[in-house]
Write an enzyme that holds these catalytic residues in place. Structure first.
Site, mmCIF file in Angstrom:
data_model
loop_
_atom_site.group_PDB
_atom_site.id
_atom_site.type_symbol
_atom_site.label_atom_id
_atom_site.label_comp_id
_atom_site.label_asym_id
_atom_site.label_seq_id
_atom_site.Cartn_x
_atom_site.Cartn_y
_atom_site.Cartn_z
ATOM 1 N N GLU A 87 -11.447 5.681 8.009
ATOM 2 C CA GLU A 87 -11.219 4.265 8.318
ATOM 3 C C GLU A 87 -10.399 4.138 9.607
ATOM 4 O O GLU A 87 -9.412 4.835 9.782
ATOM 5 C CB GLU A 87 -10.476 3.598 7.151
ATOM 6 C CG GLU A 87 -10.249 2.129 7.334
ATOM 7 C CD GLU A 87 -11.535 1.390 7.745
ATOM 8 O OE1 GLU A 87 -12.539 1.484 7.021
ATOM 9 O OE2 GLU A 87 -11.530 0.747 8.814
ATOM 10 N N THR A 91 -2.507 9.752 1.336
ATOM 11 C CA THR A 91 -2.459 11.193 1.622
ATOM 12 C C THR A 91 -1.164 11.461 2.399
ATOM 13 O O THR A 91 -1.200 11.766 3.597
ATOM 14 C CB THR A 91 -3.698 11.636 2.441
ATOM 15 O OG1 THR A 91 -3.900 10.703 3.529
ATOM 16 C CG2 THR A 91 -4.933 11.667 1.594
ATOM 17 N N GLY A 136 5.400 4.497 14.673
ATOM 18 C CA GLY A 136 5.760 4.655 13.256
ATOM 19 C C GLY A 136 4.542 4.343 12.430
ATOM 20 O O GLY A 136 3.419 4.583 12.856
ATOM 21 N N CYS A 186 0.413 6.048 9.385
ATOM 22 C CA CYS A 186 -0.665 6.946 9.834
ATOM 23 C C CYS A 186 -0.255 7.939 10.916
ATOM 24 O O CYS A 186 -0.324 9.141 10.699
ATOM 25 C CB CYS A 186 -1.851 6.119 10.306
ATOM 26 S SG CYS A 186 -2.638 5.220 8.951
HETATM 27 P P1 NAD Z 1 -1.451 2.784 0.172
HETATM 28 O O1 NAD Z 1 -0.299 3.617 -0.238
HETATM 29 O O2 NAD Z 1 -1.234 1.408 0.705
HETATM 30 O O3 NAD Z 1 -2.466 2.635 -1.063
HETATM 31 C C1 NAD Z 1 -2.862 3.694 -1.898
HETATM 32 C C2 NAD Z 1 -3.138 3.124 -3.281
HETATM 33 O O4 NAD Z 1 -3.720 4.158 -4.099
HETATM 34 C C3 NAD Z 1 -1.869 2.668 -4.031
HETATM 35 O O5 NAD Z 1 -2.039 1.331 -4.461
HETATM 36 C C4 NAD Z 1 -1.783 3.636 -5.236
HETATM 37 O O6 NAD Z 1 -1.226 3.033 -6.386
HETATM 38 C C5 NAD Z 1 -3.227 4.003 -5.422
HETATM 39 N N1 NAD Z 1 -3.470 5.243 -6.163
HETATM 40 C C6 NAD Z 1 -2.817 6.425 -6.051
HETATM 41 N N2 NAD Z 1 -3.355 7.326 -6.915
HETATM 42 C C7 NAD Z 1 -4.365 6.688 -7.572
HETATM 43 C C8 NAD Z 1 -5.297 7.092 -8.557
HETATM 44 N N3 NAD Z 1 -5.302 8.334 -9.061
HETATM 45 N N4 NAD Z 1 -6.190 6.179 -9.017
HETATM 46 C C9 NAD Z 1 -6.194 4.911 -8.528
HETATM 47 N N5 NAD Z 1 -5.336 4.480 -7.582
HETATM 48 C C10 NAD Z 1 -4.433 5.368 -7.098
HETATM 49 O O7 NAD Z 1 -2.257 3.671 1.226
HETATM 50 P P2 NAD Z 1 -3.114 3.148 2.491
HETATM 51 O O8 NAD Z 1 -2.223 2.756 3.607
HETATM 52 O O9 NAD Z 1 -4.139 2.202 1.992
HETATM 53 O O10 NAD Z 1 -3.818 4.517 2.919
HETATM 54 C C11 NAD Z 1 -4.832 5.100 2.149
HETATM 55 C C12 NAD Z 1 -5.500 6.178 2.989
HETATM 56 O O11 NAD Z 1 -6.155 5.569 4.120
HETATM 57 C C13 NAD Z 1 -4.547 7.212 3.565
HETATM 58 O O12 NAD Z 1 -5.184 8.456 3.602
HETATM 59 C C14 NAD Z 1 -4.306 6.720 4.981
HETATM 60 O O13 NAD Z 1 -3.959 7.743 5.866
HETATM 61 C C15 NAD Z 1 -5.676 6.150 5.326
HETATM 62 N N6 NAD Z 1 -5.653 5.103 6.358
HETATM 63 C C16 NAD Z 1 -4.692 4.150 6.358
HETATM 64 C C17 NAD Z 1 -4.715 3.155 7.329
HETATM 65 C C18 NAD Z 1 -3.637 2.092 7.364
HETATM 66 O O14 NAD Z 1 -3.569 1.389 8.380
HETATM 67 N N7 NAD Z 1 -2.824 1.931 6.328
HETATM 68 C C19 NAD Z 1 -5.721 3.134 8.295
HETATM 69 C C20 NAD Z 1 -6.702 4.119 8.251
HETATM 70 C C21 NAD Z 1 -6.664 5.099 7.275
#
Ligand code: NAD
Length: 446
Positions: free
Chosen positions: A150, A86, A267, A270
Site C-alpha cells: 500500500e 509489522t 517520523g 512507516c
Molecule cells: P495499525 O496499527 O493502524 O492497524 C493494525 C490493526 O491490525 C490494528 O487495529 C490491530 O488491532 C489489528 N490486528 C493485529 N493483529 C490482528 C489479528 N491477528 N487479527 C485481526 N486484526 C489484528 O497499522 P497500519 O498503520 O494500518 O499498518 C498496517 C500495515 O500497513 C503495516 O505493515 C504498515 O507498515 C503498512 N502501511 C501503513 C501505512 C500507513 O500510512 N499507516 C501506509 C502503507 C503501508
C-alpha cells in the site's frame, strides 16, 4: 466480489471502506473488540480527512460491515487482505508475528479458491512464508498468496486509495492476477468525460519484487528527506537560504519538487521502521546498505536539533523555563503520533527541567496517550505561545502557516521562534520583532 480485510487500522480501514465505496462487499475484521464496536456505532477511530463519510456511506449502503470473527468472514471471501501491523523487532527487522497469526487464523476457513493478499509492508519472502503456513494448516486448500503493498499517505489516504498513482501487484499465477485486475478495475486508468484519464496503472511483477518495491519506495523518500536536511545544515553554516536551493533543484524534472522540505526529520509509522527493516534485510543478504545507514543517522540527529537549539539559546538546565509547541502529530492532517519528532523534543526538554505546553489541531488525545504528564496539552495555538520562553513549530499544519507575524506578536511577549518546519517567512518574522530561526533558513540570508 466479497472482500475481507483483516486488521482495521489506518490501512485496513481505508482499504476496506474504499473497496466498499466501489460496491465490493467488504468485511473488516479486527481483534480489537472496542474498535469494532465503535465502528459498528459509526465512530471512526482515527483522524483521516474524508474517511468518516466513505465509511458511513458504504456501511449505510450495506457494502461494509465490521466483525471480530475471522472464520465466517474468510469462508465467504474471494479475496482476503492481511493489513495488520509489522512493527520493528529489537534487531530492526519487521516483526511478522501479527501476519503469522492471521495466516494461522484464516487457514482453516479457506473454502473455494481464495486470493490471500499481503497488504502489510513485509520483507522479501514473507508471502512465501504465509503460503507455507496456509499449506501446513490446511493442506491442499485452493489459494494464491499475492503481494499488494500500500502506498497511501496518511492525511490524504482516501484520495490516494480511490485514485492511486499506481497499484503494485506481485502475483504467483495468472488466476490470481485476473482476480486482482477485476478488484482494482474501478481504481485505475479510466476515461473522464473531458477525455482525460484518472488513476494510475497496475504494475504487475513477481511477488518478491513487489515486497521489495514497497521498501525501496519508502527508503527513497526517507533518503530525500535526510539529504535535504544535510543540505540545510550546510546552508545554516554557509548563510544560505535552503528554500532557494529547494526551488532551484526541484524545478529539474529529473529531481522533481516533492519531498525536498528541510525539517526536523521523518517520523510516522512507516519510514523509521521500513528503513530499519531494509537495513536488516541488507545485512541478511550480505549487502551493507551504507547509504541507508547514513539516512538513519542524519534523521536521528535531526529529531534532536530543536531541543539542542533550545539548550543553546536558553541553557542546558531549563528549570523554570517554559516552551510552547505548535504541532505534535508526525505530519499535518493526521493524529498519528507514532515516531513523531515531538516525542523526542518533549522527552529531552522535560528531562532538562522545562515545562512544556503544546497544541495540535487533531492529535490532542493521541499525544496525551503517548506523552502523558510530560506535556500539557492546550486547546488553541494562542494558549501554547502565551507566557513561554521559546516557541517551537513541530508540525506544519495549515492553521499555523496562516498565523501572521503580527497575530503571533500580539498573542505573546515571547520573541524566540524556532521553526522546525519552515512554516513562516524569516524576513516577515524578523520585521515583526521575532528572533526567528528555521531549518536551513534565517533572516538576512541570500
Ligand atoms: P495499525 O496499527 O493502524 O492497524 C493494525 C490493526 O491490525 C490494528 O487495529 C490491530 O488491532 C489489528 N490486528 C493485529 N493483529 C490482528 C489479528 N491477528 N487479527 C485481526 N486484526 C489484528 O497499522 P497500519 O498503520 O494500518 O499498518 C498496517 C500495515 O500497513 C503495516 O505493515 C504498515 O507498515 C503498512 N502501511 C501503513 C501505512 C500507513 O500510512 N499507516 C501506509 C502503507 C503501508
Amino acid at each position: 466480489m466479497n472482500v475481507t480485510v483483516i486488521g482495521t487500522g489506518y490501512v485496513g480501514l481505508v482499504a476496506g471502506a474504499c473497496f466498499a465505496a466501489r460496491e465490493r462487499n467488504v468485511t473488516c475484521v479486527d481483534i480489537d473488540a472496542r474498535k469494532i464496536a465503535a465502528l459498528r456505532e459509526g465512530k471512526i477511530p482515527i483522524y483521516e480527512p474524508g474517511l468518516d463519510k466513505v465509511v458511513l456511506d458504504a456501511a449505510a449502503a450495506g457494502h461494509l460491515s465490521f466483525t471480530t470473527e475471522t472464520g465466517p468472514a474468510v469462508a465467504s471471501a474471494d479475496v482476503v487482505f492481511i493489513a495488520v501491523g509489522t512493527p520493528p523487532s529489537e534487531d530492526g527487522s519487521a516483526d511478522l508475528r501479527h501476519v503469522a497469526n492471521v495466516a494461522r487464523a484464516i487457514s482453516p476457513h479457506l473454502r473455494d479458491y481464495t486470493v490471500v493478499v499481503c497488504k502489510s509492508t513485509v520483507p522479501i519472502g514473507t508471502c512465501d512464508k504465509v503460503a507455507a503456513l496456509l499449506e501446513k494448516n490446511n493442506p491442499g486448500a485452493d489459494y494464491d498468496v499475492v503481494s499488494n503493498p500500500e502506498f497511501l499517505k496518511e492525511g490524504a489516504a482516501v484520495a490516494d486509495f480511490l485514485e492511486p498513482e499506481r497499484v503494485v501487484i506481485g502475483t504467483p499465477s495468472e488466476r490470481a492476477r485476473a482476480v486482482m485486475t477485476r478488484l482494482y478495475g474501478p481504481y485505475v486508468k479510466r476515461a473522464g468525460g473531458d477525455g482525460t484519464t484518472a488513476g494510475g496503472e497496475i504494475i504487475y511483477m513477481a511477488v518478491r519484487a513487489a515486497e521489495m518495491t514497497k521498501y525501496a519506495a519508502n527508503c527513497m523518500l526517507a533518503t530525500r528527506i535526510s539529504f535535504m536536511n544535510e543540505i540545510a545544515q550546510l546552508c545554516d553554516k554557509a548563510g544560505i537560504d535552503v528554500e532557494h536551493v529547494k526551488a532551484g533543484i526541484g524545478s529539474d524534472s529529473r529531481i522533481g519538487p516533492k519531498f525536498l522540505n528541510a525539517g526536523i526529520g521523518y517520523g510516522g509509522s512507516c519510514f523509521p521502521k521500513d528503513v530499519q527493516a531494509l537495513l536488516r534485510t541488507g545485512l541478511d543478504h550480505g549487502v551493507p546498505m551504507r547509504l541507508l545507514h547514513a539516512v538513519e543517522d542524519v534523521n536521528r540527529d535531526q529529531k534532536r536539533l530543536l531541543a539542542n537549539r533550545v539548550a543553546a539559546r536558553l541553557g542546558k538546565d531549563l528549570t523554570g523555563k517554559k516552551v510552547g509547541l505548535l504541532g505534535l502529530a508526525f505530519k499535518p492532517e493526521t493524529d498519528d503520533m507514532r515516531e513523531a519528532p515531538s516525542l523526542i523534543v518533549v522527552r529531552v526538554l522535560s528531562a532538562r527541567g522545562a515545562e512544556v505546553v503544546g497544541y495540535d489541531p487533531v492529535a490532542a488525545e493521541t499525544a496525551t496517550d503517548a506523552m502523558g504528564d510530560r506535556l500539557t496539552i492546550v486547546d488553541n495555538w494562542q494558549a501554547a505561545v502565551v507566557g513561554v520562553d521559546a516557541i517551537l513549530v513541530l508540525t506544519e499544519w495549515a492553521e499555523f502557516r496562516a498565523i501572521t507575524p503580527a497575530e503571533l506578536a500580539a498573542a505573546t511577549s515571547c520573541r524566540l521562534v524556532l521553526d522546525g518546519r519552515n512554516a513562516w517567512e524569516p524576513e516577515a518574522m524578523a520585521a515583526a520583532g521575532f528572533d526567528y530561526e528555521g531549518i536551513g533558513r534565517a533572516p538576512g540570508r541570500t
